[in-house]
Design a protein around this motif. Structure first.
Motif, PDB file in Angstrom:
ATOM      1  N   MET A 197      67.221 -28.473  37.546  1.00 27.90           N
ATOM      2  CA  MET A 197      68.310 -27.687  38.094  1.00 27.90           C
ATOM      3  C   MET A 197      69.395 -28.647  38.581  1.00 27.90           C
ATOM      4  O   MET A 197      69.399 -29.807  38.272  1.00 27.90           O
ATOM      5  CB  MET A 197      67.808 -26.793  39.230  1.00 27.90           C
ATOM      6  CG  MET A 197      66.783 -25.715  38.857  1.00 27.90           C
ATOM      7  SD  MET A 197      67.137 -24.500  37.553  1.00 27.90           S
ATOM      8  CE  MET A 197      68.689 -23.807  37.933  1.00 27.90           C
ATOM      9  N   SER A 198      70.273 -28.143  39.394  1.00 32.29           N
ATOM     10  CA  SER A 198      71.462 -28.901  39.770  1.00 32.29           C
ATOM     11  C   SER A 198      71.376 -29.476  41.180  1.00 32.29           C
ATOM     12  O   SER A 198      70.714 -28.917  42.047  1.00 32.29           O
ATOM     13  CB  SER A 198      72.678 -27.977  39.693  1.00 32.29           C
ATOM     14  OG  SER A 198      73.846 -28.650  40.095  1.00 32.29           O
ATOM     15  N   PHE A 237      74.352 -29.956  42.526  1.00 34.23           N
ATOM     16  CA  PHE A 237      75.627 -29.404  42.974  1.00 34.23           C
ATOM     17  C   PHE A 237      76.540 -30.489  43.531  1.00 34.23           C
ATOM     18  O   PHE A 237      77.210 -30.297  44.535  1.00 34.23           O
ATOM     19  CB  PHE A 237      75.412 -28.259  43.972  1.00 34.23           C
ATOM     20  CG  PHE A 237      74.576 -27.155  43.385  1.00 34.23           C
ATOM     21  CD1 PHE A 237      75.145 -26.230  42.521  1.00 34.23           C
ATOM     22  CD2 PHE A 237      73.225 -27.077  43.648  1.00 34.23           C
ATOM     23  CE1 PHE A 237      74.380 -25.225  41.948  1.00 34.23           C
ATOM     24  CE2 PHE A 237      72.446 -26.079  43.081  1.00 34.23           C
ATOM     25  CZ  PHE A 237      73.024 -25.147  42.227  1.00 34.23           C
ATOM     26  N   TYR A 258      79.790 -32.393  42.944  1.00 31.56           N
ATOM     27  CA  TYR A 258      81.029 -32.155  42.206  1.00 31.56           C
ATOM     28  C   TYR A 258      82.054 -33.266  42.430  1.00 31.56           C
ATOM     29  O   TYR A 258      82.229 -33.722  43.560  1.00 31.56           O
ATOM     30  CB  TYR A 258      81.649 -30.820  42.636  1.00 31.56           C
ATOM     31  CG  TYR A 258      80.842 -29.630  42.196  1.00 31.56           C
ATOM     32  CD1 TYR A 258      81.067 -29.032  40.961  1.00 31.56           C
ATOM     33  CD2 TYR A 258      79.839 -29.116  43.012  1.00 31.56           C
ATOM     34  CE1 TYR A 258      80.314 -27.934  40.554  1.00 31.56           C
ATOM     35  CE2 TYR A 258      79.083 -28.022  42.608  1.00 31.56           C
ATOM     36  CZ  TYR A 258      79.322 -27.437  41.382  1.00 31.56           C
ATOM     37  OH  TYR A 258      78.576 -26.362  40.975  1.00 31.56           O
ATOM     38  N   ASP A 295      86.184 -28.421  38.886  1.00 33.89           N
ATOM     39  CA  ASP A 295      85.196 -27.508  38.303  1.00 33.89           C
ATOM     40  C   ASP A 295      85.318 -26.102  38.888  1.00 33.89           C
ATOM     41  O   ASP A 295      84.846 -25.135  38.301  1.00 33.89           O
ATOM     42  CB  ASP A 295      83.779 -28.042  38.524  1.00 33.89           C
ATOM     43  CG  ASP A 295      83.558 -29.370  37.827  1.00 33.89           C
ATOM     44  OD1 ASP A 295      83.960 -29.509  36.656  1.00 33.89           O
ATOM     45  OD2 ASP A 295      83.010 -30.294  38.461  1.00 33.89           O
ATOM     46  N   ASP A 312      78.695 -16.528  38.588  1.00 36.85           N
ATOM     47  CA  ASP A 312      78.215 -17.793  38.036  1.00 36.85           C
ATOM     48  C   ASP A 312      78.665 -18.941  38.927  1.00 36.85           C
ATOM     49  O   ASP A 312      79.740 -18.897  39.530  1.00 36.85           O
ATOM     50  CB  ASP A 312      78.768 -18.015  36.628  1.00 36.85           C
ATOM     51  CG  ASP A 312      78.185 -17.056  35.610  1.00 36.85           C
ATOM     52  OD1 ASP A 312      77.074 -16.537  35.837  1.00 36.85           O
ATOM     53  OD2 ASP A 312      78.854 -16.806  34.597  1.00 36.85           O
ATOM     54  N   PRO A 336      79.728 -22.794  38.612  1.00 33.42           N
ATOM     55  CA  PRO A 336      80.058 -23.753  37.554  1.00 33.42           C
ATOM     56  C   PRO A 336      79.201 -25.014  37.634  1.00 33.42           C
ATOM     57  O   PRO A 336      78.850 -25.465  38.721  1.00 33.42           O
ATOM     58  CB  PRO A 336      81.534 -24.076  37.808  1.00 33.42           C
ATOM     59  CG  PRO A 336      81.802 -23.686  39.206  1.00 33.42           C
ATOM     60  CD  PRO A 336      80.822 -22.608  39.564  1.00 33.42           C
ATOM     61  N   ALA A 337      78.888 -25.543  36.475  1.00 27.45           N
ATOM     62  CA  ALA A 337      78.139 -26.796  36.416  1.00 27.45           C
ATOM     63  C   ALA A 337      79.079 -27.943  36.780  1.00 27.45           C
ATOM     64  O   ALA A 337      80.251 -27.928  36.403  1.00 27.45           O
ATOM     65  CB  ALA A 337      77.579 -27.006  35.017  1.00 27.45           C
ATOM     66  N   SER A 378      80.974 -31.370  36.564  1.00 28.88           N
ATOM     67  CA  SER A 378      81.355 -32.294  35.494  1.00 28.88           C
ATOM     68  C   SER A 378      81.041 -33.722  35.944  1.00 28.88           C
ATOM     69  O   SER A 378      80.685 -33.956  37.098  1.00 28.88           O
ATOM     70  CB  SER A 378      82.841 -32.137  35.156  1.00 28.88           C
ATOM     71  OG  SER A 378      83.639 -32.375  36.296  1.00 28.88           O
ATOM     72  N   ASN A 428      69.984 -23.392  44.037  1.00 30.08           N
ATOM     73  CA  ASN A 428      69.049 -23.420  42.909  1.00 30.08           C
ATOM     74  C   ASN A 428      68.156 -22.188  42.905  1.00 30.08           C
ATOM     75  O   ASN A 428      67.865 -21.639  41.848  1.00 30.08           O
ATOM     76  CB  ASN A 428      68.213 -24.702  42.945  1.00 30.08           C
ATOM     77  CG  ASN A 428      68.910 -25.851  42.267  1.00 30.08           C
ATOM     78  OD1 ASN A 428      69.307 -25.754  41.112  1.00 30.08           O
ATOM     79  ND2 ASN A 428      69.073 -26.954  42.982  1.00 30.08           N
ATOM     80  N   LEU A 442      70.096 -19.469  41.312  1.00 32.40           N
ATOM     81  CA  LEU A 442      70.144 -19.593  39.850  1.00 32.40           C
ATOM     82  C   LEU A 442      68.822 -19.186  39.210  1.00 32.40           C
ATOM     83  O   LEU A 442      68.799 -18.488  38.194  1.00 32.40           O
ATOM     84  CB  LEU A 442      70.514 -21.017  39.452  1.00 32.40           C
ATOM     85  CG  LEU A 442      71.922 -21.490  39.834  1.00 32.40           C
ATOM     86  CD1 LEU A 442      72.113 -22.948  39.418  1.00 32.40           C
ATOM     87  CD2 LEU A 442      72.995 -20.600  39.229  1.00 32.40           C
TER      88      LEU A 442
END
Length: 142
Positions: free
Chosen positions: A1-2, A4, A6, A24, A58, A60-61, A63, A82, A85
C-alpha cells in the motif's frame, strides 16, 4: 500500500513568502518562510486526506519526488488511509465491517477519521477483518 508521501513544489512568491503546491492534489498553500510553507503543505495534506475519506473519493497516488521536498502524514494517519483503501477495495459496507469487528457505527467511523487518534491495534484488527496484515517498517531518515 502507500506511505502517502507526496512531493511539494516550493516557489518564492513575488508578493513575499513562499508557495507550496501539492501537484498530485492540485492544491497550493503558502507560508512566510520555506519551512512554514512546507508545514502548511503537511497540514493541507491531512485536510485533503480527511475530506477524501469522508466523501469516499479516490486518493491520488504520490508521484516521484524527483529532488523535491516531500510531506507525509504521520504513521497513524497513513495506517487509516490505507485501511480506507483496503475497505474500498473490499466493496463492503461500513456496517459489515462493524459486524466483523463486533463494533458499532461510531467505532467504525473513528477508524476512518484521520483526526481521531485510534489505537494501532484497532486499525490492525480492522485490517485483519478485511483479510490484510498491517506491517510497520523502519527506514533510514532522509
Amino acid at each position: 500500500m502507500s506511505t502517502f508521501t507526496y512531493p511539494v513544489d516550493v516557489t518564492e512568491d513575488e508578493d513575499g513568502g513562499f508557495l507550496a503546491g501539492l501537484p498530485d492534489w492540485d492544491h497550493v498553500t503558502q507560508g512566510n518562510t520555506r519551512d512554514e510553507a512546507l508545514t502548511m503543505a503537511e497540514d493541507m495534506l491531512l485536510t485533503l486526506l480527511s475530506a477524501h475519506i469522508a466523501e469516499r473519493l479516490d486518493i491520488p497516488a504520490p508521484s516521484a519526488a524527483a529532488g523535491r521536498p516531500v510531506v507525509a502524514p504521520g504513521p497513524g494517519v497513513a495506517a487509516k488511509a490505507n485501511l480506507y483503501l483496503v475497505w474500498r477495495n473490499a466493496a463492503i459496507s461500513k456496517a459489515e465491517l462493524g459486524r466483523r469487528l463486533g463494533a458499532g457505527p461510531q467505532v467504525v467511523a473513528r477508524l476512518f477519521d484521520p483526526r481521531h487518534a485510534s489505537r494501532i491495534e484497532e486499525i490492525e484488527k480492522a485490517m485483519r477483518a478485511l483479510g490484510k496484515t498491517l506491517v510497520v517498517d523502519v527506514r533510514d531518515a532522509a
